[in-house]
Design an enzyme around this catalytic site. Structure first.
Site, short mmCIF file in Angstrom:
data_model
loop_
_atom_site.label_atom_id
_atom_site.label_comp_id
_atom_site.label_asym_id
_atom_site.label_seq_id
_atom_site.Cartn_x
_atom_site.Cartn_y
_atom_site.Cartn_z
N ASN A 257 -120.44 35.59 -17.73
CA ASN A 257 -120.38 35.63 -16.14
C ASN A 257 -119.13 36.26 -15.44
OD1 ASN A 257 -122.92 34.55 -15.21
ND2 ASN A 257 -122.32 32.63 -16.07
N ASP B 19 -123.18 30.54 -24.06
CA ASP B 19 -123.43 29.55 -23.08
C ASP B 19 -124.96 29.77 -22.55
OD1 ASP B 19 -121.22 28.30 -23.31
OD2 ASP B 19 -120.24 29.15 -21.66
N ARG C 276 -123.03 4.20 -37.73
CA ARG C 276 -122.37 4.52 -36.72
C ARG C 276 -122.82 5.22 -35.61
NH1 ARG C 276 -117.51 6.82 -40.67
NH2 ARG C 276 -116.45 4.97 -40.84
N LEU D 133 -115.77 27.08 -34.14
CA LEU D 133 -116.87 27.14 -35.06
C LEU D 133 -118.26 27.78 -34.63
CD1 LEU D 133 -116.59 24.07 -37.55
CD2 LEU D 133 -116.18 26.35 -37.99
N ARG E 197 -118.52 29.95 -32.45
CA ARG E 197 -118.51 31.18 -31.77
C ARG E 197 -118.33 32.03 -33.07
NH1 ARG E 197 -115.33 30.83 -26.83
NH2 ARG E 197 -114.12 32.49 -27.51
O1 F6P Z 1 -118.13 30.92 -22.63
C1 F6P Z 1 -118.07 30.79 -23.91
C2 F6P Z 1 -117.24 29.51 -24.17
O2 F6P Z 1 -117.32 29.25 -25.73
C3 F6P Z 1 -117.42 28.38 -23.40
O3 F6P Z 1 -118.65 27.68 -23.98
C4 F6P Z 1 -116.30 27.58 -23.72
O4 F6P Z 1 -116.02 26.78 -22.72
C5 F6P Z 1 -115.39 28.68 -23.55
O5 F6P Z 1 -115.79 29.79 -24.04
C6 F6P Z 1 -113.96 28.28 -24.52
O6 F6P Z 1 -113.01 29.44 -24.24
P1 F6P Z 1 -111.88 29.77 -25.02
O7 F6P Z 1 -112.30 30.50 -26.26
O8 F6P Z 1 -111.06 30.82 -24.17
O9 F6P Z 1 -111.13 28.69 -25.26
#
Ligand code: F6P
Length: 358
Positions: free
Chosen positions: A113, A137, A172, A283, A285
């Site tokens: 975005n 996202d 749990r 993890l 990503r």
């Molecule tokens: O936009 C992708 C994203 O992984 C979001 O889900 C998350 O909030 C953000 O990036 C985390 O950002 P950074 O890698 O800068 O900590």
């Protein structure tokens, strides 16, 4: 005269970036006689500071399955793009000057975005820009799906699967916090795929009492464990009345690092069930793209090459139905695709007995 194509990857990385880069390059070399591809380093930062390199065909081999981005990435907030900071650099002026210096015919921008807002700005400034929809996202407006989402979904689902067995063994409550600050697509899909009992999303503020009651009801029906899939941007109905900064300040003051800690604390207090928090974080990503994302990224990349050939700029690639198409940057930039409480997926989840805490 060679067609000079600049490429940059911007914002948070995700699996599939390299597959798109490869898709564009391979198709461009096929479709056009004389192509030169210039890789810009670390997203807009490289465009601002003139860090780039001419790529060779061999640079695009062996990267289909590679996670991350061979070009590097960075976050350059859109809000700051027209602000001249202490370094006295006019970012927009520099980006335009470097585009000229590289003698680009067009610039491909892979991002989510924020990245698309700057891409639209550059298009307005007269650059030939094509966007490509990246983000785990899945919240880019105008496309059914973004690349990276499905890979992250597989990882998030596996995380919930693995939590399931240990949750069941110990009886749990496990709170699994997944990425998604403004939107909960990843948590919604992974929650359903992983069989979560409660799903909490930024778009549907929860009531702590309702969440606790859902856990209690499971315990009373003999289910000793519960799984909560919680988006990192989830908030209670009370918190939803506050601005984000205020919400985070109050949470920190109460001693919670993240929303899942806060949720675990009230669940344990109100139900007496032993509760643990798991945050898979980045993890989600990392690593190589899923088969779905490899195909999607290749389709997106090849489509972008055709757009270049047709000299169709000021657009971003999108998926609608099962057809790859494009949207005008000016029509999608600055809009987000959020989970609507009326979404069919929400209804499906509710039909499965999943609570959203609302
Ligand atoms: O936009 C992708 C994203 O992984 C979001 O889900 C998350 O909030 C953000 O990036 C985390 O950002 P950074 O890698 O800068 O900590």
């Amino acid at each position: 005269m060679a067609m000079r194509i600049g490429i940059l990857t911007s914002g948070g990385d995700c699996p599939g970036l390299n597959a798109v880069i490869r898709g564009v390059a391979k198709a461009a070399y096929q479709l056009m006689d004389d192509v030169e591809i210039i890789g810009i380093q670390d997203g807009y930062r490289g465009l601002i500071h003139g860090e780039y390199r001419v790529m060779q065909q061999s640079d695009f081999s062996g990267i289909l399955t590679l996670g991350g981005t061979i070009l590097g990435t960075s976050r350059q907030p859109f809000k700051q793009m027209r602000v001249i900071g202490e370094d006295n650099i006019d970012k927009v002026k520099n980006m335009k000057a470097n585009y000229k210096k590289m003698k680009l015919d067009c610039l491909l921008i892979l991002g989510g975005n924020g990245t698309h807002k700057t891409a639209a700005l550059l298009a307005e400034e007269g650059l030939n820009v094509i966007g490509l929809p990246k983000t785990i996202d899945n919240d880019l407006y105008g496309t059914d799906v973004t690349f990276g989402f499905h890979s992250a979904l597989n990882i998030a689902t596996e995380a919930i699967d693995r939590i399931h067995t240990t949750a069941a063994s110990h009886g749990r409550v496990m709170v699994v916090e997944l990425m998604g600050n403004k939107t909960g697509w990843l948590t919604l899909y992974a929650g359903i795929a992983g069989g979560a009992d409660i799903i909490l999303l930024p778009e549907i503020p929860y009531s702590p009492e309702v969440v606790a009651a859902a856990v209690r009801k499971r315990a009373e029906s003999g289910k000793a464990f519960s799984i909560l899939a919680v988006a990192e941007g989830a908030m209670s109905k009370e918190e939803a009345k506050l601005k984000r900064k205020e919400r985070l300040r109050l949470r920190a003051e109460a001693g919670y690092k993240q929303v899942s800690d806060q949720i675990a604390s009230f669940v344990e207090e109100k139900t007496g069930c032993e509760t643990r928090v798991v945050v898979p974080g980045h993890l989600q990503r990392g690593g190589n793209p899923s088969a779905y994302d490899r195909v999607l990224s290749t389709r997106f990349g090849a489509y972008a090459a055709r757009l270049i050939q047709e000299k169709k700029f000021g657009v971003t690639v999108a998926m609608k139905g099962n057809t790859v198409t494009e949207n005008k940057l000016s029509e999608i930039a600055g809009k987000a695709k959020l989970v609507s409480p009326d979404d069919q997926m929400i209804q499906v989840a509710k039909d499965m007995g999943i609570s959203f805490g609302d």
